[in-house]
Design a protein around this motif. Structure first.
Motif, PDB file in Angstrom:
ATOM      1  N   ARG A  79      -0.622  -5.668   8.883  1.00  0.00           N
ATOM      2  CA  ARG A  79       0.363  -5.508   7.809  1.00  0.00           C
ATOM      3  C   ARG A  79       1.333  -6.678   7.720  1.00  0.00           C
ATOM      4  O   ARG A  79       2.367  -6.571   7.052  1.00  0.00           O
TER       5      ARG A  79
ATOM      6  N   GLY B 278       7.362   3.541  -2.638  1.00  0.00           N
ATOM      7  CA  GLY B 278       5.986   3.099  -2.489  1.00  0.00           C
ATOM      8  C   GLY B 278       5.268   2.835  -3.795  1.00  0.00           C
ATOM      9  O   GLY B 278       4.083   2.485  -3.800  1.00  0.00           O
ATOM     10  N   GLU B 279       5.951   2.988  -4.913  1.00  0.00           N
ATOM     11  CA  GLU B 279       5.339   2.778  -6.223  1.00  0.00           C
ATOM     12  C   GLU B 279       6.025   1.646  -6.978  1.00  0.00           C
ATOM     13  O   GLU B 279       5.421   0.615  -7.245  1.00  0.00           O
TER      14      GLU B 279
ATOM     15  N   ILE C 119       9.129  -1.010  -3.294  1.00  0.00           N
ATOM     16  CA  ILE C 119       8.130  -1.110  -2.234  1.00  0.00           C
ATOM     17  C   ILE C 119       8.580  -2.039  -1.120  1.00  0.00           C
ATOM     18  O   ILE C 119       9.533  -2.797  -1.269  1.00  0.00           O
ATOM     19  N   THR C 120       7.872  -1.961  -0.005  1.00  0.00           N
ATOM     20  CA  THR C 120       8.042  -2.901   1.104  1.00  0.00           C
ATOM     21  C   THR C 120       6.817  -3.816   1.153  1.00  0.00           C
ATOM     22  O   THR C 120       5.881  -3.669   0.356  1.00  0.00           O
TER      23      THR C 120
ATOM     24  N   GLU D 224       4.468  -3.792   3.275  1.00  0.00           N
ATOM     25  CA  GLU D 224       3.247  -3.028   3.560  1.00  0.00           C
ATOM     26  C   GLU D 224       2.591  -2.538   2.269  1.00  0.00           C
ATOM     27  O   GLU D 224       1.371  -2.620   2.104  1.00  0.00           O
ATOM     28  N   HIS D 225       3.414  -2.024   1.344  1.00  0.00           N
ATOM     29  CA  HIS D 225       2.877  -1.589   0.057  1.00  0.00           C
ATOM     30  C   HIS D 225       2.368  -2.783  -0.758  1.00  0.00           C
ATOM     31  O   HIS D 225       1.338  -2.689  -1.445  1.00  0.00           O
TER      32      HIS D 225
ATOM     33  N   GLN E 116      -1.198  -3.871  -0.533  1.00  0.00           N
ATOM     34  CA  GLN E 116      -2.234  -2.968  -1.019  1.00  0.00           C
ATOM     35  C   GLN E 116      -2.275  -2.863  -2.541  1.00  0.00           C
ATOM     36  O   GLN E 116      -3.011  -2.033  -3.081  1.00  0.00           O
ATOM     37  N   LEU E 117      -1.508  -3.682  -3.242  1.00  0.00           N
ATOM     38  CA  LEU E 117      -1.479  -3.597  -4.700  1.00  0.00           C
ATOM     39  C   LEU E 117      -2.845  -3.902  -5.295  1.00  0.00           C
ATOM     40  O   LEU E 117      -3.513  -4.856  -4.894  1.00  0.00           O
TER      41      LEU E 117
END
Length: 484
Positions: A71, A178-179, A182-183, A185-186, A189-190
């Motif tokens: 991550r 998370g949408e 975000i951080t 980490e999010h 994953q986009l």
């Protein structure tokens, strides 16, 4: 916890070439060293301790390799390289090559990124298993100065290492959904490139994501409360990054503290203390990382902490005898290679090898934005504080005079800071690929080299490393390709 990634790992013992680990003969719970956390610091310590014939248990609740591998360092640098490819396609005409950028396929980018991570994960896992290290899957808690409990089982050793890593911080009242908020980490994953994004925080994480998203074509606004981006770096490095970011179309605001954020119909609206507002599809919160020490049982056992970080002495010993700490939970630079070296140090110290104490100033730093920023040792401000304004000398070599940098069409410099009539105490570089030069900079600093020592070395032509040689030649009093 996702167990599918652990299909090759058993809870406490494993077999190598059909031979069961001898630890199983003692019920698999008594060791020389128990390590809580399988990130860079933890697994490095496990590998070195195993080489030194210590019986080791390595406890990890998620995946071996930790934040850096899964991550952090590795996936973000894969994204940054993909961004470099996008920029090369977009700017091919600058080199006489007719190219166009048709777009960014995030599914393909993520496949590439995840492939890099998965190969490294398999390699780390296989290496650890081959060293007859007992891997324990689960969430561990310190229950005594010599014991960690996992899933109801107690694992004991005279030496315990805490290496549980870090998490993405937020700010009071700033909730991560998370949408749209975000951080990092999010962000990894986009599935699509955001049309517009606000990055809150101008440190390493914020600057790197701002760089990659701009390369992918997003409109980026970077908000930083401190007076400059990359505030821990030399001021000259910050200034050139800011200048290049302006040219790249990355909007940034420094001296701009955050006030509040709200979700809108199409994204987010961020308000700063001055009352100015900014709107975008996404808000990336990149205000630093906190130590993952909550719930480890530290207070009950007596391990002292400060602001959540475990307090240690120079040999990474905590306030409790037999308990050590390494990596991001120890205050200081939160860098994977720092944790890695600390893990090796602890293994050797436990084994009685009396390794030299790690010099925190001797740890190299790289920010992989465009342009890259690499540094070693003291900034000019830190050197001035240590030696006095009249006790240092500096020299800056502009990469415009370096043929390889001209070939790469990059801007930047190599800046040296030395103690007056003494060794080089700081090396700061900005430009494409300068992260690859920091190895030599580390040797120069850690070996306390004088400019004259480096000036006599031969640097291959044409390479960017010549810039290091030229800078040292100038500071040694014999400039060649330098005006004035």
């Amino acid at each position: 916890m996702t167990t599918s990634c652990w299909h090759e790992i058993v809870d406490t013992t494993f077999s190598i070439n059909g031979t069961e680990d001898p630890v199983a003969d003692n019920a698999g719970t008594s060791f020389d060293l128990v390590i809580l956390g399988g990130g860079s610091g933890g697994y490095a310590c496990a590998l070195r301790a195993s080489e030194l014939d210590l019986r080791v248990a390595l406890i990890e609740k998620d995946k071996l390799g930790g934040t850096c591998l899964h991550r952090g360092c590795i996936p973000t640098k894969a994204l940054l390289h993909a961004g470099e490819i996008a920029d090369n396609a977009r700017d091919g005409a600058d080199f006489g090559i007719r190219t166009t950028l048709e777009g960014v396929d995030m599914a393909g980018v993520n496949k590439y990124k995840d492939g890099v991570v998965n190969r490294a994960f398999r390699g780390v896992t296989g290496l650890i298993k081959s060293r007859r290290i007992t891997i324990v899957e689960g969430e561990g808690r310190l229950v005594a100065p010599n014991a960690v409990q996992v899933n109801g089982t107690r694992y004991e050793a005279p030496n315990i290492l805490l290496a549980t890593g870090s998490y993405s911080r937020s700010l009071p009242g700033l909730d991560i959904d998370g949408e749209r908020i975000i951080t990092s980490e999010h962000a990894l994953q986009l599935g699509d490139v955001p049309r517009s994004v606000i990055v809150l925080g101008g440190g390493v994480i914020g600057v790197e994501f701002a760089s990659v998203w701009r390369s992918f074509g997003a409109e980026v606004t970077l908000i930083e409360a401190l007076p400059r981006l990359l505030a821990v770096e030399d001021e000259a490095s910050s200034k050139i990054v800011e200048r290049v970011f302006r040219r790249r179309g990355i909007n940034y605001k420094t001296n701009t503290p955050y006030k509040s954020v709200e979700r809108t119909e199409n994204g987010v609206r961020l308000t700063v203390e001055s009352g100015e507002t900014f709107e975008a599809d996404l808000l990336l919160v990149a205000v630093g990382r906190g130590p993952s020490t909550t719930g480890l049982g530290l207070e009950e056992v007596g391990v002292a902490t400060e602001r959540g970080f475990v307090r240690t002495d120079e040999r990474l010993r905590t306030s409790v005898e037999g308990v050590r700490a390494a990596g991001d939970i120890v205050a200081g630079l939160q860098l994977a290679h720092r944790g890695f070296q600390q893990g090796i140090f602890i293994a050797e110290d436990i084994a009685g090898l009396d390794p030299a104490v790690i010099d925190e100033s001797g740890i190299p730093r790289v920010t992989y934005c465009d342009p890259e920023v690499a540094s070693m040792g003291l900034t000019e401000a830190a050197a001035t504080e240590r030696y006095g304004a009249d006790g240092i000398e500096t020299f800056t070599y502009d990469l415009a005079g370096n043929p390889k940098s001209q070939i790469l069409k990059t801007q930047g410099f190599v800046k040296l800071v030395r103690a007056k009539d003494g060794p080089v105490v700081g090396i700061h570089m900005v430009g494409a690929r300068v992260g690859e030069l920091v190895g030599e900079a580390q040797l120069i600093y850690n070996w306390e080299a004088f400019p004259e020592d480096v000036a006599q070395l031969i640097h291959m032509h044409p390479t960017q490393s010549e810039a290091i040689g030229e800078a040292h030649l100038a500071l040694a009093g014999k400039p060649l390709h330098v005006h004035g």
